[in-house]
Design an enzyme around this catalytic site. Structure first.
Site, PDB file in Angstrom:
ATOM      1  N   GLU A  55       0.936  -1.153   0.004  1.00  0.00           N
ATOM      2  CA  GLU A  55       0.057  -0.080   0.058  1.00  0.00           C
ATOM      3  C   GLU A  55       0.698   1.356   0.033  1.00  0.00           C
ATOM      4  OE1 GLU A  55      -2.875   0.248   3.428  1.00  0.00           O
ATOM      5  OE2 GLU A  55      -3.779   1.649   2.472  1.00  0.00           O
ATOM      6  N   ASN A  70     -12.442  -0.815  -1.032  1.00  0.00           N
ATOM      7  CA  ASN A  70     -11.858  -1.298   0.198  1.00  0.00           C
ATOM      8  C   ASN A  70     -12.532  -0.738   1.602  1.00  0.00           C
ATOM      9  OD1 ASN A  70      -9.343  -2.391   1.912  1.00  0.00           O
ATOM     10  ND2 ASN A  70      -9.491  -0.263   2.362  1.00  0.00           N
ATOM     11  N   GLU A  71     -12.734  -1.729   2.440  1.00  0.00           N
ATOM     12  CA  GLU A  71     -13.143  -1.299   3.867  1.00  0.00           C
ATOM     13  C   GLU A  71     -14.355  -0.187   3.646  1.00  0.00           C
ATOM     14  OE1 GLU A  71     -10.407  -0.765   6.785  1.00  0.00           O
ATOM     15  OE2 GLU A  71      -9.639  -2.843   6.438  1.00  0.00           O
ATOM     16  N   TYR A 124      -6.498  -8.937  11.413  1.00  0.00           N
ATOM     17  CA  TYR A 124      -5.332  -8.587  11.996  1.00  0.00           C
ATOM     18  C   TYR A 124      -5.237  -9.415  13.383  1.00  0.00           C
ATOM     19  CZ  TYR A 124      -4.341  -5.253   8.337  1.00  0.00           C
ATOM     20  OH  TYR A 124      -3.953  -4.834   7.071  1.00  0.00           O
ATOM     21  N   GLU A 178      -6.200  -8.784   3.624  1.00  0.00           N
ATOM     22  CA  GLU A 178      -5.181  -8.149   4.689  1.00  0.00           C
ATOM     23  C   GLU A 178      -5.273  -8.946   5.854  1.00  0.00           C
ATOM     24  OE1 GLU A 178      -5.737  -3.944   5.598  1.00  0.00           O
ATOM     25  OE2 GLU A 178      -6.599  -3.430   3.669  1.00  0.00           O
ATOM     26  N   GLN A 210       2.319  -6.012   5.559  1.00  0.00           N
ATOM     27  CA  GLN A 210       2.446  -5.546   3.871  1.00  0.00           C
ATOM     28  C   GLN A 210       3.905  -6.202   3.683  1.00  0.00           C
ATOM     29  OE1 GLN A 210       1.441  -1.726   3.080  1.00  0.00           O
ATOM     30  NE2 GLN A 210      -0.680  -1.850   4.099  1.00  0.00           N
TER      31      GLN A 210
END
Lengths: 107, 504
Positions: free
Chosen positions: B25, B172-173, B237, B293, B342
């Site tokens: 990103e 995204n989101e 996450y 992610e 990432q």
């Protein structure tokens, strides 16, 4: 479903949960830190890393002067583009060197 | 007693190589400085991308690379990143620190990186602040082989042929930074945008990814839009504290180590829940979960810019990676894609850079060791091992990374097995214990162990890491602490270790 969103959050049905669900990008610190925040982070670093060897004041000043004149200093003069470090912190540390491909610090 | 049973004759499901995808990103020093230094940099590069980083990443066989975000995607206007550098406007990265970027790493550059890495691009388009026209034209620009306005603009910018493109994210989101939408609203928007998302190159299919989230959102999306999507994006996450106190990446207690393992293990629960919702509307499993992610998220390294999300990487991260992959494999039928967050310098990175220096993290080594599972056939694997959980209860926290907190119990041993196209079996095992070694009896049914070899990643401390001063402190070594038996083999795993055995 076995668990609704509100139940999972321990909230009554119908209450909308908003930003606490987000992973926090909107709350991430701005890269352009004010001087007061830089000084706070420097103090925090020094307080939590008592083992670090520090440079003397003339060396610190010389390093910072080099950084301030460096085209790779970013975000309001706080951060080195090569390592992402706050230069106010990195320049203080005796075991660190200028991270540029061609180092610029005098020592 | 630790026991692993592999049913070597019970394998049908392929482990897609796309579970080993990456995410880069525009955040901190991931793109700029980590991957892209520009063609005029003193750091050796190929058309702007660091040679050392690209060479290291190529060894991972990265199957797909997601770009430009993340949160950044819904602020990104692709036309700002094409054409001569001097004519590209700069952009303020509003989600990540308010940094101003010069847009030098745009569409041509990213797709060049994919060609250098021999990986498939996964581009996330802008729904939050973009338009249908903007997204449709980006796809035309990338994929149109014929005479068309966007194809001709591409040619004017130096690229004659279209690029191969399969994966396309529609936002995204969008429940959060991508527009703070309600699921019903986004479902309709998704249907509208997806209607104009076309792959113009004959014979190539576009795999369209809708933005997912939690149970209720996913239920609405699947009910209203499953027929229009190929994948549903969700994020997970490994975070063990509140956002303002996630804990140090390198200085942690034994209980924090254990909680990290429990939180990583709990992705199993999350994937099962999400699969269950999808089953209602897609019982054949056509639509995949796209876990685009995942990874650990700790406090930034002290002394670094807090907006850059730069964190070190230890054996704890390596165990999270191995444990996560072992879980992902079990969901291989529904889980189509996964992307570590990432690739460089941000969160659970493969590579850290400092000027011209580069360090491979323990996580990098797990990805390299585990690549043998890519596109291999999953073998049914059963694990019996003592429970391994923290003595403390985690700090109450309603949600982390958009996922309700779940702290599933972990077993000391985590394992997964597959058979590759050449007939070789690979068994990956993690000993999660912070200080205890483990004897593991591996029983192979429907097969036999003839010749066995192995590699292991382990270290003398839970927070062992690679630094710019000691870049090879943690690296894989040959592993031979096993004995063949009539039914399989017995393996002696050191504490805090990740091992991969090749069994012929």
């Amino acid at each position: 479903m076995s668990e609704t969103l509100n139940e999972a959050l321990g909230e009554p049905p119908g209450k909308v949960r908003d930003e606490s669900l987000c992973k926090g990008c909107h709350r991430s610190a701005g890269a352009n830190l004010p001087e007061r925040e830089v000084q706070r982070l420097l103090s925090l670093y020094l307080a939590t890393h008592p083992e670090e060897r520090l440079v003397d004041e003339p060396t610190y000043a010389a390093r910072l002067a080099t950084c301030r004149a460096c085209p790779d200093l970013q975000f309001g003069g706080t951060t080195c583009r090569h390592c992402g470090c706050l230069v106010a912190v990195r320049a203080k540390l005796a075991d660190k060197t200028c991270p540029a491909h061609q180092p610029r610090w005098p020592v | 007693m630790n026991r692993v049973v592999i049913n070597a004759d019970l394998g049908q499901q392929k482990i897609s190589r796309h579970l080993y995808g990456h995410f880069a990103e525009h955040l901190g020093r991931c793109i700029y400085e980590g991957l892209w230094v520009g063609p005029n940099s003193d750091i050796p590069n190929t058309r702007g991308f660091r040679n050392d980083v690209v060479a290291a990443l190529k060894k991972l066989n990265i199957p797909n690379l997601r770009w430009p975000g993340g949160c950044f995607a819904d602020t990104y206007h692709w036309t700002d990143g094409i054409g001569p550098y001097e004519k590209r406007p700069s952009i303020v990265n509003i989600h990540w620190g308010g940094c101003t970027e010069n847009n030098h790493c745009g569409t041509h550059e990213f797709l060049d990186l994919c060609e250098q890495l021999e990986t498939m691009p996964y581009i996330a388009g802008n729904v939050g602040s973009g338009t249908v026209k903007e997204m449709a034209e980006w796809l035309e620009y990338i994929t149109m082989p014929a005479d068309s306005p966007m194809a001709n603009l591409r040619r004017a910018n130096g690229r004659q042929d279209p690029w191969p493109l399969t994966f396309w994210g529609v936002g995204n989101e969008n429940w959060g930074c991508g527009g703070n939408m309600r699921p019903q609203y986004y479902a309709d928007l998704y249907r509208q945008y997806a209607s104009y998302c076309r792959q113009f190159t004959p014979g190539q299919k576009l795999y369209k990814v809708a933005c997912g989230f939690l149970d209720e959102w996913n239920d609405v999306l699947m009910r209203e839009a499953a027929n229009y999507m190929d994948g549903l994006s969700v994020h997970y996450y490994t975070v063990i504290g509140p956002w303002d106190k996630k804990g140090s990446a390198t200085d942690f207690t034994v209980d924090e180590w254990k909680l990290t393992m429990q939180r990583a293990q709990s992705v199993d629960n999350f994937l099962r829940r999400t699969s269950g919702i999808m089953d209602r509307y897609d019982p054949t499993g056509r639509v995949g979960i796209v876990l685009d992610e995942w990874g650990t998220w700790f406090d930034v390294e002290p002394g670094t810019n807090p907006g850059f999300l730069y964190q070190q990487n230890t054996m704890r991260d390596a165990l999270v990676a191995g444990l996560s992959f072992n879980v992902f494999h079990r969901h291989a039928k529904r889980l189509h894609v996964a992307n570590i967050a990432q690739t460089v310098n941000v969160l659970q990175a493969m590579i850290l850079t400092e000027g011209s220096k580069m360090v491979l993290t323990p996580t990098y080594h797990v990805f390299e060791m585990y690549k043998v599972h890519q596109d291999a056939t999953l073998l049914d694997t059963h694990v019996e091992s003592p429970e391994y959980v923290a003595a403390v209860k985690p700090t109450p926290n309603p949600a982390q990374a958009g996922v309700p907190m779940s702290w599933d119990a972990t077993q000391q041993i985590s394992a997964s097995a597959s058979r590759d196209a050449a007939g070789k079996m690979h068994l990956s095992m993690c000993n999660l214990h912070h200080e205890d070694a483990a004897e593991v009896s591996v029983e192979i049914r429907g097969g036999a162990a003839g010749k066995v070899s192995g590699r292991i990643l382990t270290a003398g401390a839970t927070n062992a890491m690679n630094t710019f001063e000691k870049p090879d402190a943690v690296k894989p070594t040959t592993f031979d602490a096993f004995k063949l038996s009539k039914t399989g083999l017995t393996v002696s795993l050191p504490a805090r270790s990740v091992a991969v055995l090749e069994i012929r």
